[in-house]
Scaffold this motif. Structure first.
Motif, PDB file in Angstrom:
ATOM      1  N   GLY A   1       0.850  -1.190   0.000  1.00  0.00           N
ATOM      2  CA  GLY A   1       0.000   0.000   0.000  1.00  0.00           C
ATOM      3  C   GLY A   1       0.882   1.234   0.000  1.00  0.00           C
ATOM      4  N   TRP A   2       0.277   2.382  -0.035  1.00  0.00           N
ATOM      5  CA  TRP A   2       1.000   3.648  -0.014  1.00  0.00           C
ATOM      6  C   TRP A   2       1.263   4.045   1.437  1.00  0.00           C
TER       7      TRP A   2
ATOM      8  N   THR B   1     -12.180   7.815  -0.898  1.00  0.00           N
ATOM      9  CA  THR B   1     -11.747   7.455  -2.250  1.00  0.00           C
ATOM     10  C   THR B   1     -11.442   5.961  -2.319  1.00  0.00           C
TER      11      THR B   1
ATOM     12  N   PHE C   1      -8.657   4.731  -2.747  1.00  0.00           N
ATOM     13  CA  PHE C   1      -7.354   4.469  -2.131  1.00  0.00           C
ATOM     14  C   PHE C   1      -7.393   4.577  -0.617  1.00  0.00           C
TER      15      PHE C   1
ATOM     16  N   ASN D   1      -5.925   1.857   1.331  1.00  0.00           N
ATOM     17  CA  ASN D   1      -4.638   1.411   0.815  1.00  0.00           C
ATOM     18  C   ASN D   1      -3.515   2.408   1.128  1.00  0.00           C
ATOM     19  N   VAL D   2      -3.746   3.238   2.150  1.00  0.00           N
ATOM     20  CA  VAL D   2      -2.758   4.248   2.543  1.00  0.00           C
ATOM     21  C   VAL D   2      -2.579   4.186   4.054  1.00  0.00           C
TER      22      VAL D   2
ATOM     23  N   LEU E   1      -3.843  11.636  -5.912  1.00  0.00           N
ATOM     24  CA  LEU E   1      -4.772  10.794  -6.668  1.00  0.00           C
ATOM     25  C   LEU E   1      -4.485  10.842  -8.165  1.00  0.00           C
TER      26      LEU E   1
ATOM     27  N   VAL F   1      -1.373   8.472  -8.547  1.00  0.00           N
ATOM     28  CA  VAL F   1      -1.617   7.038  -8.361  1.00  0.00           C
ATOM     29  C   VAL F   1      -2.547   6.485  -9.424  1.00  0.00           C
ATOM     30  N   SER F   2      -3.352   7.340 -10.061  1.00  0.00           N
ATOM     31  CA  SER F   2      -4.241   6.838 -11.106  1.00  0.00           C
ATOM     32  C   SER F   2      -3.475   6.404 -12.355  1.00  0.00           C
TER      33      SER F   2
ATOM     34  N   LYS G   1       2.303  -0.018 -11.933  1.00  0.00           N
ATOM     35  CA  LYS G   1       2.415  -1.011 -10.865  1.00  0.00           C
ATOM     36  C   LYS G   1       3.329  -2.175 -11.224  1.00  0.00           C
TER      37      LYS G   1
END
Length: 184
Positions: A44-45, A76, A78, A81-82, A175, A178-179, A183
């Motif tokens: 994750g971030w 969101t 994410f 995931n942060v 955002l 990361v969009s 990966k």
């Protein structure tokens, strides 16, 4: 990995993204829940702020900003995931409870981290952060860089930003990045 995110040339970029991600040296730190190491920042971030719990200004501002960013990201895709991490350079590896109490004031999910100076130095160097503890025997202060580092899901340094900043701008820029983040 190289990823360039389009951003209007006339608008300041809130986050400095690295052209190439940087692998972190191996480190082993401590939280109230146990070990915090390289594996802890993978999948994750991760936003990481170095500081100290007696800091009168920069650290509280940075932690408030992280809390605001966390709140805005929670709505969101994410949001789950942060993670947000505060590395206390003024406490030893036996004082995880103290940093946890401090970070909980800003956010219940903020992770407080402590460790041996050698391990703190290893992570700080990997992230390009600097700090220096100055003591007169009874009181101390810490000079440190006002950066918050961003570690990607691979566990590599990918960006950083100075604080204080505007949380909505940071979230929007994060955002956007990361969009289109590669990966692979």
């Amino acid at each position: 990995m190289s990823c360039i995110v389009p951003y209007p040339a006339t608008q300041a970029k809130p986050i400095e993204w690295l052209r190439m991600s940087k692998e972190l040296a191996n480190f082993n730190l401590t939280t109230v829940d146990g070990l915090f190491n390289n594996q802890s920042v993978q999948g994750g971030w991760t936003f990481i702020l170095f500081g100290y719990i007696e800091c009168p200004d920069i650290c509280p501002l940075g932690l408030t900003l992280l809390s605001e960013v966390e709140t805005q990201l929670s709505d969101t895709a994410f949001g789950n995931n942060v993670q947000f991490v505060f590395v206390a350079v003024d406490l030893n590896e036996q004082q995880a409870t103290e940093v946890d109490k401090f970070t909980q004031y800003f956010s219940s999910s903020l992770i407080g981290v402590v460790g041996k100076q050698s391990q703190l130095n290893t992570l700080a160097k990997s992230l390009g952060s600097r700090y220096k503890i100055v003591s007169d025997g009874t009181r101390y202060s810490v000079s440190h860089t006002p950066f918050i580092s961003i570690v990607d899901p691979k566990g590599q340094l990918i960006g950083r930003f100075k604080h204080p900043q505007d949380a909505p701008s940071l979230v929007q820029h994060f955002l956007s990045y990361v969009s289109v983040y590669d990966k692979d």
